[in-house]
Motif scaffolding. Structure first.
Motif, PDB file in Angstrom:
ATOM      1  N   MET A  24     -10.239  16.052  -0.354  1.00 45.36           N
ATOM      2  CA  MET A  24      -9.573  14.773  -0.092  1.00 45.36           C
ATOM      3  C   MET A  24      -8.564  14.916   1.043  1.00 45.36           C
ATOM      4  SD  MET A  24      -8.874  13.393  -3.983  1.00 45.36           S
ATOM      5  CE  MET A  24      -7.773  12.080  -3.454  1.00 45.36           C
ATOM      6  N   LEU A  25      -8.657  14.005   2.033  1.00 46.40           N
ATOM      7  CA  LEU A  25      -7.715  13.972   3.144  1.00 46.40           C
ATOM      8  C   LEU A  25      -6.844  12.720   3.107  1.00 46.40           C
ATOM      9  CD1 LEU A  25     -10.177  15.023   5.996  1.00 46.40           C
ATOM     10  CD2 LEU A  25      -8.565  16.489   4.713  1.00 46.40           C
ATOM     11  N   PHE A  26      -7.251  11.706   2.304  1.00 49.43           N
ATOM     12  CA  PHE A  26      -6.592  10.418   2.296  1.00 49.43           C
ATOM     13  C   PHE A  26      -6.727   9.785   0.915  1.00 49.43           C
ATOM     14  CE2 PHE A  26      -6.714   5.778   2.760  1.00 49.43           C
ATOM     15  CZ  PHE A  26      -5.570   5.542   3.515  1.00 49.43           C
ATOM     16  N   GLU A  27      -5.668   9.084   0.499  1.00 50.10           N
ATOM     17  CA  GLU A  27      -5.696   8.316  -0.736  1.00 50.10           C
ATOM     18  C   GLU A  27      -4.781   7.108  -0.563  1.00 50.10           C
ATOM     19  OE1 GLU A  27      -5.316   9.057  -5.551  1.00 50.10           O
ATOM     20  OE2 GLU A  27      -4.511  10.547  -4.171  1.00 50.10           O
ATOM     21  N   VAL A  28      -5.138   5.999  -1.197  1.00 53.81           N
ATOM     22  CA  VAL A  28      -4.346   4.782  -1.088  1.00 53.81           C
ATOM     23  C   VAL A  28      -4.239   4.110  -2.446  1.00 53.81           C
ATOM     24  CG1 VAL A  28      -6.369   3.397  -0.394  1.00 53.81           C
ATOM     25  CG2 VAL A  28      -4.066   2.587   0.150  1.00 53.81           C
ATOM     26  N   ASP A  29      -3.042   3.667  -2.807  1.00 54.95           N
ATOM     27  CA  ASP A  29      -2.911   2.798  -3.983  1.00 54.95           C
ATOM     28  C   ASP A  29      -2.291   1.505  -3.535  1.00 54.95           C
ATOM     29  OD1 ASP A  29       0.008   2.920  -4.270  1.00 54.95           O
ATOM     30  OD2 ASP A  29      -0.226   4.862  -5.232  1.00 54.95           O
ATOM     31  N   ARG A  86      -0.948  -9.531   9.781  1.00 54.37           N
ATOM     32  CA  ARG A  86      -0.147  -9.691   8.564  1.00 54.37           C
ATOM     33  C   ARG A  86      -0.477  -8.610   7.540  1.00 54.37           C
ATOM     34  NH1 ARG A  86       2.669 -13.920   7.467  1.00 54.37           N
ATOM     35  NH2 ARG A  86       2.030 -14.071   5.297  1.00 54.37           N
ATOM     36  N   PRO A  87      -0.307  -7.331   7.913  1.00 58.09           N
ATOM     37  CA  PRO A  87      -0.612  -6.279   6.946  1.00 58.09           C
ATOM     38  C   PRO A  87       0.429  -6.261   5.828  1.00 58.09           C
ATOM     39  CG  PRO A  87       0.406  -5.326   8.883  1.00 58.09           C
ATOM     40  CD  PRO A  87       0.175  -6.794   9.187  1.00 58.09           C
ATOM     41  N   PRO A  88       0.039  -5.718   4.682  1.00 59.62           N
ATOM     42  CA  PRO A  88       1.008  -5.597   3.594  1.00 59.62           C
ATOM     43  C   PRO A  88       2.057  -4.540   3.916  1.00 59.62           C
ATOM     44  CG  PRO A  88      -1.044  -4.500   3.016  1.00 59.62           C
ATOM     45  CD  PRO A  88      -1.266  -5.177   4.344  1.00 59.62           C
ATOM     46  N   THR A  89       3.094  -4.481   3.099  1.00 56.41           N
ATOM     47  CA  THR A  89       4.046  -3.388   3.239  1.00 56.41           C
ATOM     48  C   THR A  89       3.287  -2.081   3.008  1.00 56.41           C
ATOM     49  OG1 THR A  89       4.684  -3.378   0.905  1.00 56.41           O
ATOM     50  CG2 THR A  89       5.940  -4.809   2.395  1.00 56.41           C
ATOM     51  N   GLN A  90       3.780  -1.005   3.578  1.00 57.24           N
ATOM     52  CA  GLN A  90       3.097   0.275   3.411  1.00 57.24           C
ATOM     53  C   GLN A  90       4.097   1.412   3.496  1.00 57.24           C
ATOM     54  OE1 GLN A  90      -0.382   3.065   5.363  1.00 57.24           O
ATOM     55  NE2 GLN A  90      -0.044   1.080   6.249  1.00 57.24           N
ATOM     56  N   THR A  91       3.947   2.350   2.580  1.00 57.11           N
ATOM     57  CA  THR A  91       4.670   3.611   2.655  1.00 57.11           C
ATOM     58  C   THR A  91       3.640   4.697   2.887  1.00 57.11           C
ATOM     59  OG1 THR A  91       6.400   2.856   1.171  1.00 57.11           O
ATOM     60  CG2 THR A  91       6.147   5.234   1.406  1.00 57.11           C
ATOM     61  N   LEU A 134       0.852  -1.184   0.000  1.00 51.97           N
ATOM     62  CA  LEU A 134       0.000   0.000   0.000  1.00 51.97           C
ATOM     63  C   LEU A 134       0.889   1.235   0.000  1.00 51.97           C
ATOM     64  CD1 LEU A 134      -2.500  -0.887   2.882  1.00 51.97           C
ATOM     65  CD2 LEU A 134      -2.957  -1.008   0.418  1.00 51.97           C
ATOM     66  N   ARG A 135       0.433   2.265  -0.658  1.00 56.83           N
ATOM     67  CA  ARG A 135       1.013   3.596  -0.510  1.00 56.83           C
ATOM     68  C   ARG A 135      -0.132   4.493  -0.087  1.00 56.83           C
ATOM     69  NH1 ARG A 135       4.076   1.626  -4.637  1.00 56.83           N
ATOM     70  NH2 ARG A 135       2.495   2.157  -6.158  1.00 56.83           N
ATOM     71  N   THR A 136       0.016   5.127   1.081  1.00 57.91           N
ATOM     72  CA  THR A 136      -1.030   5.989   1.602  1.00 57.91           C
ATOM     73  C   THR A 136      -0.546   7.429   1.613  1.00 57.91           C
ATOM     74  OG1 THR A 136      -0.315   5.494   3.870  1.00 57.91           O
ATOM     75  CG2 THR A 136      -2.131   4.199   2.996  1.00 57.91           C
ATOM     76  N   TYR A 137      -1.449   8.318   1.269  1.00 58.13           N
ATOM     77  CA  TYR A 137      -1.169   9.748   1.173  1.00 58.13           C
ATOM     78  C   TYR A 137      -2.139  10.456   2.105  1.00 58.13           C
ATOM     79  CZ  TYR A 137       0.904   7.883  -3.072  1.00 58.13           C
ATOM     80  OH  TYR A 137       1.633   7.133  -3.962  1.00 58.13           O
ATOM     81  N   ILE A 138      -1.586  11.267   3.029  1.00 56.01           N
ATOM     82  CA  ILE A 138      -2.393  11.877   4.079  1.00 56.01           C
ATOM     83  C   ILE A 138      -2.149  13.382   4.120  1.00 56.01           C
ATOM     84  CG2 ILE A 138      -2.825  11.950   6.557  1.00 56.01           C
ATOM     85  CD1 ILE A 138      -1.676   9.075   6.614  1.00 56.01           C
ATOM     86  N   VAL A 139      -3.220  14.150   4.002  1.00 58.56           N
ATOM     87  CA  VAL A 139      -3.129  15.600   4.144  1.00 58.56           C
ATOM     88  C   VAL A 139      -3.081  15.918   5.629  1.00 58.56           C
ATOM     89  CG1 VAL A 139      -4.303  17.798   3.749  1.00 58.56           C
ATOM     90  CG2 VAL A 139      -4.349  16.022   1.979  1.00 58.56           C
ATOM     91  N   GLY A 140      -2.095  16.739   6.045  1.00 56.78           N
ATOM     92  CA  GLY A 140      -1.990  17.134   7.442  1.00 56.78           C
ATOM     93  C   GLY A 140      -1.686  15.976   8.367  1.00 56.78           C
ATOM     94  N   HIS A 141      -0.782  15.114   7.956  1.00 61.69           N
ATOM     95  CA  HIS A 141      -0.440  13.923   8.739  1.00 61.69           C
ATOM     96  C   HIS A 141      -0.045  14.270  10.172  1.00 61.69           C
ATOM     97  CE1 HIS A 141       1.224  10.177  10.017  1.00 61.69           C
ATOM     98  NE2 HIS A 141       2.428  10.685  10.124  1.00 61.69           N
TER      99      HIS A 141
END
Length: 131
Positions: free
Chosen positions: A120-125, A103-108, A77-84
């Motif tokens: 939008m405050l959050f997005e995930v690919d 057992r979560p996947p890898t994540q950046t 997963l790649r997660t994008y967060i506004v105002g993290h």
């Protein structure tokens, strides 16, 4: 499943933060573009961060199902967060933990100034592997 999740003993345990360090694969990769809290017309459905995370992941689930996959096939997963901040990290960790358990996947995770739409405050690919 055609991948293995690995968390080396020499690194910190990332599971509580909602990700794993390594995913190895031996199958066909599937890439899912950024999903956000959108309705059928592409409009953001809520201004609440946790609700946006939930809806974004529901949309990811829909995309995966379209190609015959589910959350168990996701290796990154790649997660994008506004105002993290720490509260948002905790929210994501809880939701990821509910979906993937221990057992979560890898994540950046990337803190960003803005995403494609003003609300939008959050997005995930994601990257998934076909068995």
């Amino acid at each position: 499943m055609a991948h293995e999740i690995i968390n080396p003993a020499g690194l910190h345990d990332p599971v509580g933060f909602g990700y794993s360090h390594i995913a190895t694969t031996a199958g066909e990769l599937v890439f899912i573009a950024g999903q956000y809290a959108s309705d059928g017309s592409g409009q953001v459905t809520s201004g609440d961060f946790a609700e946006q995370v939930e809806r974004s992941l529901e949309n990811l689930k829909i995309a995966l199902a379209e190609v015959g996959l589910d959350f168990g096939h996701v290796v990154q997963l790649r997660t994008y967060i506004v105002g993290h901040d720490a509260a948002k990290l905790e929210t994501i960790g809880k939701i990821i933990g509910r979906i993937w358990g221990g057992r979560p996947p890898t994540q950046t995770l990337l803190g960003v100034a803005a995403l494609a739409l003003p609300d939008m405050l959050f997005e995930v690919d994601a990257v998934a592997v076909r068995p």
